[in-house]
Each structure stands twice: as C-alpha cells, then as structure tokens.
Design a protein around this motif. Structure first.
Motif, PDB file in Angstrom:
ATOM      1  N   ARG A   1      -0.574   6.892   9.681  1.00  0.00           N
ATOM      2  CA  ARG A   1      -0.312   7.522   8.555  1.00  0.00           C
ATOM      3  C   ARG A   1       0.296   8.589   8.419  1.00  0.00           C
ATOM      4  O   ARG A   1       1.261   9.024   7.529  1.00  0.00           O
ATOM      5  CB  ARG A   1      -1.654   7.488   8.041  1.00  0.00           C
TER       6      ARG A   1
ATOM      7  N   ALA B   1       3.881   8.081   8.727  1.00  0.00           N
ATOM      8  CA  ALA B   1       4.339   7.505   7.395  1.00  0.00           C
ATOM      9  C   ALA B   1       4.687   8.400   6.320  1.00  0.00           C
ATOM     10  O   ALA B   1       5.816   8.324   5.704  1.00  0.00           O
ATOM     11  CB  ALA B   1       3.393   6.220   7.026  1.00  0.00           C
ATOM     12  N   HIS B   2       3.850   9.162   6.274  1.00  0.00           N
ATOM     13  CA  HIS B   2       3.843  10.264   5.256  1.00  0.00           C
ATOM     14  C   HIS B   2       4.957  11.413   5.556  1.00  0.00           C
ATOM     15  O   HIS B   2       5.853  11.464   4.619  1.00  0.00           O
ATOM     16  CB  HIS B   2       2.598  11.047   5.293  1.00  0.00           C
TER      17      HIS B   2
ATOM     18  N   THR C   1       6.313   4.450   2.117  1.00  0.00           N
ATOM     19  CA  THR C   1       5.205   3.786   1.255  1.00  0.00           C
ATOM     20  C   THR C   1       3.817   3.566   1.758  1.00  0.00           C
ATOM     21  O   THR C   1       2.808   3.753   1.169  1.00  0.00           O
ATOM     22  CB  THR C   1       5.748   2.537   0.278  1.00  0.00           C
ATOM     23  N   SER C   2       3.983   2.828   2.726  1.00  0.00           N
ATOM     24  CA  SER C   2       2.894   2.323   3.354  1.00  0.00           C
ATOM     25  C   SER C   2       2.788   2.451   5.050  1.00  0.00           C
ATOM     26  O   SER C   2       3.878   2.260   5.699  1.00  0.00           O
ATOM     27  CB  SER C   2       2.549   0.972   2.988  1.00  0.00           C
ATOM     28  N   SER C   3       1.810   2.830   5.635  1.00  0.00           N
ATOM     29  CA  SER C   3       1.638   2.819   7.176  1.00  0.00           C
ATOM     30  C   SER C   3       1.901   1.581   7.776  1.00  0.00           C
ATOM     31  O   SER C   3       2.356   1.540   8.886  1.00  0.00           O
ATOM     32  CB  SER C   3       0.573   3.539   7.586  1.00  0.00           C
ATOM     33  N   ASP C   4       1.611   0.195   7.043  1.00  0.00           N
ATOM     34  CA  ASP C   4       1.921  -0.930   7.458  1.00  0.00           C
ATOM     35  C   ASP C   4       3.684  -0.942   7.837  1.00  0.00           C
ATOM     36  O   ASP C   4       3.952  -1.997   8.638  1.00  0.00           O
ATOM     37  CB  ASP C   4       1.733  -2.105   6.482  1.00  0.00           C
ATOM     38  N   GLU C   5       4.443  -0.109   7.062  1.00  0.00           N
ATOM     39  CA  GLU C   5       6.008  -0.318   7.332  1.00  0.00           C
ATOM     40  C   GLU C   5       6.246   0.673   8.566  1.00  0.00           C
ATOM     41  O   GLU C   5       7.598   0.534   9.046  1.00  0.00           O
ATOM     42  CB  GLU C   5       6.662   0.069   6.154  1.00  0.00           C
TER      43      GLU C   5
ATOM     44  N   ARG D   1       8.728  -3.514   4.201  1.00  0.00           N
ATOM     45  CA  ARG D   1       7.765  -4.557   4.132  1.00  0.00           C
ATOM     46  C   ARG D   1       8.206  -5.892   4.197  1.00  0.00           C
ATOM     47  O   ARG D   1       8.233  -7.062   4.677  1.00  0.00           O
ATOM     48  CB  ARG D   1       6.420  -4.513   3.025  1.00  0.00           C
TER      49      ARG D   1
END
Ligand SMILES: *Cc1c(COP(=O)(O)O)cnc(C)c1O
Length: 406
Positions: free
Chosen positions: A74, A77-78, A83-87, A239
């Motif tokens: 996270r 990602a930030h 947009t999302s830590s899944d990416e 994503r």
C-alpha cells in the motif's frame, strides 16, 4: 523545510567508509543507492523478531508478517499514485518486471506484430523484447535520438503502423540523464490503441512519479535504486491489463485451486507472485519510501538538481571534456569522455582516491554506439552527496588527468 545534509549523511552508515585510506565519495548512485539506517534496522529487526512465511500460517507471526508485507504494498502504491495496491506486483527488480510483461503480453500478440523501443534503452528493456521477438516473430523498431540526447518525438509518431502492438521506453536514461516526456509518449501510443511499458528504474528516485497522471499501462522499477534493498522491485500494471495477461511463473501462492489435471489462478496481485515473496525486502522498500517522505522528497529532488547543475558547470570548464546528454530536462547523471583518456583508466585512478564512479557501456551498448564511443565515465548523484564532494572530485579529476595525459 530546510535540508540538513549533514544529518542526512549520518543516516547512511556506509558514507563513513574509507577507500584506500580516503573518505568515500560515492558517485555511482545510478548503479545502486546506499541504504539509510532505518531500512537496515527494520529488516534486521524483522529477521530477529518476526520472520515467518506470509499468507500461509495461522500463527501470530505469520499474520504479522503478512500484514507488514501488504502494508508495504500500500505504501508503494501510494508513492507512485496507483489507484489500488492490487496493481502493484512485487518482482526481483526492473529487469524481472520487464521480463514479466514481455513473456506474458507476447502471448496475446501475433507474428509480425511490432514493438517500439528507443535508442536509449538499458539492456533490460531491449533483450527481453528481442527474446520474444525471436520466439514469436515480432519486429522491433527503435525511436532515434538527437545529439543532445532528446528522443525524436516526430520520428516516434512515424514508427506506428497497424501492426504496432506495444511501446516500451525508459522514463529517464541511465546514461544521458534525459527525462523523457512519458505523458506525451503514452498519449501518442494510446491514440493508436497501443499500450505502454515504462522503465522507471532511474526515474523513481529522482522525480515525482504518478502512474495515474502519466496514464502508463505498466511501470517497472527496482528497490535498490531507491535507497531500498536489492532483490526486490515492482511492476505496476493497470488492472484491466493485469486481468487480461496470463500468469507469469507457476507455483505456490499464485493459485486458487490445484488438482493434478488443472489449476485455476489467484486474484490480483497474487496471480503474478509465484512462490514465497521477499516479504522482508518489501518492508525495507516501504521504509525507504517513508524515509524519503519524512525528509521532504521534493526538497531532496531540488537539491539533487542543484548538484547536477553545479557539477555540470565545473566539468564543462575542463579542456577536452565532453558531456554526453545535454537535454534541457535532465536528471541525476553526467556521462563524459575526455580527449586522450580512456574512461576505464580514469575510473581506476579515481577509485584510488576514494571516488566511486562508473565506467563502460552502462548496460546500454546500442546507445553508447550511437554516441560514437566505446564507453563513458559516469558520475551520478543522490541527495546525500554534497557540493564539497564535487569540489574534491574536480580537484582529483584534474590530478588524475595530469597523470593520465603524462
Ligand atoms: C538499473 C536499470 C535497469 C535494471 O535494473 P535492475 O535493478 O538491474 O533490474 C533498467 N533500466 C534502467 C534505466 C536502469 O538504470
């Protein structure tokens, strides 16, 4: 915030090293950066108190390690504006990130499809594409550069055909320092319906990178060039692309269900993370980012720019010294040659005085050939470098030149 460089230098224990009896002047930051105590300490603490495999155990330490690893994702990602830590996929570094895209995306391409790279790529953004091109029959085209080291955007546009299926270029050149206009590169590619991969290895430590704003489809970088540990890196992917791609490596963690006949795959980001990840490296990585943020990253970037300008001005005054890469938008590195002096000899002599620089082709042989040289010497800066170090470098450089030029 006013920067306290002495305090910052104290955070990096290695800077106190002596090399052949001289204080270390580390000007090879484009190859790898040094690590602050915070990063070294947190990793050491985890190994001492919380080492347990993640995503598997029911026991407390495993749960704590899992939480720390996902929190690191996270934070990263930030940092890059995802947009999302899944990416955010963890890899071993930029090289593996690009190989991941090459080996998976190539399975969605067809014989005769074209890949656009540029003349200023690191080998890690050339060779993976050549390997899949050879295997599947793709064609690789390279964007040319001008003599200042700028990408020729008009020529870039002309490279597109209906067979173009990918653009993969570097954000910042590790030899020229040129900062490429990624927003423009991406907008042009998208107007042709083509996705973009960016090699961000040199950019993330020296620029504010916002993958959302740049609108890139993939962005690759390494921890070790960002004051974080070696052996861990990131591939950011949009994503919709990550969902479309087949898995990369097979093994544990990336599966949903396995029978001996068939396997279904895990959700993002785990689909691309086979095997035990470097869950202590990831936390070290996040700690490096926290360190940058508590020290005012924007101020650090500005300070690095002033070092670059100062060194450029001083070096330009040396007779017969040629700087490769004079783009207006430039970051972090100065590659150069001096008439009558071999870069390797210069690097070797400077080392004896405690100054670490890089010499050779910098993993960018096509670019070095374009420059018309056999290699270059390169100094590259980080925010823990000082104006005083540049002054010492200039003095020792001149002394080396009197020896080398006899
Ligand atoms: C260092 C570098 C790479 C390779 O990074 P690894 O950490 O070795 O995988 C790729 N591209 C550029 C521009 C680099 O500077």
């Amino acid at each position: 915030m006013k920067l306290d460089i002495d305090k910052i230098r104290n955070d990096f224990p290695i800077l106190k090293q002596k090399i052949f009896g001289n204080p270390l002047i580390y000007f090879d930051n484009a190859a790898t950066t040094q690590k602050p105590n915070e990063v070294i300490d947190i990793m050491s603490r985890l190994y001492r108190t919380q080492n347990a495999n993640i995503h598997r155990g029911v026991h407390l330490m495993s749960q704590q390690a899992t939480e720390a690893h996902e929190e690191a994702r996270r934070v990263i990602a930030h940092f890059i504006g995802a947009t999302s830590s899944d990416e955010v996929l963890f890899t071993r570094g930029t090289t593996e990130s690009i190989n991941l895209v090459a080996s998976t995306l190539s399975q969605l391409m067809k014989r005769g499809d074209e890949i656009i790279i540029s003349t200023m790529e690191h080998h890690s953004n050339i060779v993976p594409w050549q390997m899949v091109a050879e295997r599947y029959g793709f064609v690789i085209k390279a964007i040319p550069i001008d003599n200042e080291g700028n990408m020729l955007y008009d020529e870039y546009e002309k490279l597109f055909t209906e067979r173009t299926s990918l653009v993969s270029v570097t954000h910042v050149s590790n030899v020229l320092g040129t900062i490429n206009d990624v927003k423009k590169i991406t907008a042009i590619a998208h107007s042709h319906g083509v996705p973009v991969v960016i090699d961000g290895a040199q950019a993330v430590a020296h620029l504010r990178v916002d993958v959302h704003d740049l609108n890139v489809d993939f962005y690759a970088f390494s921890g070790h060039k960002l004051y974080a540990p070696t052996g861990i890196g990131v591939l950011y992917g949009k994503r919709e692309w990550l969902n479309k791609l087949p898995p990369y490596q097979g093994g544990g963690e990336m599966i949903e269900k396995v029978t001996l006949e068939k396997t279904t795959y895990n959700t993002l980001p785990y689909k691309f993370e086979a095997g035990t990840p470097d869950f202590i490296g990831s936390v070290g990585f996040a700690q490096a980012i926290k360190y940058l943020n508590t020290n005012d990253f924007d101020a650090l970037i500005e300070y690095e720019d002033s070092l670059l300008r100062y060194a450029t001005e001083k070096m330009t005054q040396i007779d017969g010294l040629h700087i490769h890469g004079t783009a207006e938008k430039k970051s972090g590195v100065i590659s150069f040659n001096i008439d009558g002096v071999h870069h390797f000899d210069l690097g070797t002599l400077l080392d004896k005085t405690g100054i670490a620089i890089r010499t050779g082709h910098h993993c960018a042989q096509p670019l070095v050939e374009r420059l018309g040289v056999t290699g270059t010497a390169r100094v590259s800066f980080a925010f823990y470098n000082t104006f005083e170090e540049i002054d010492i470098f200039m003095e020792k450089l001149k002394r080396c030149l009197t020896i080398l030029k006899g």
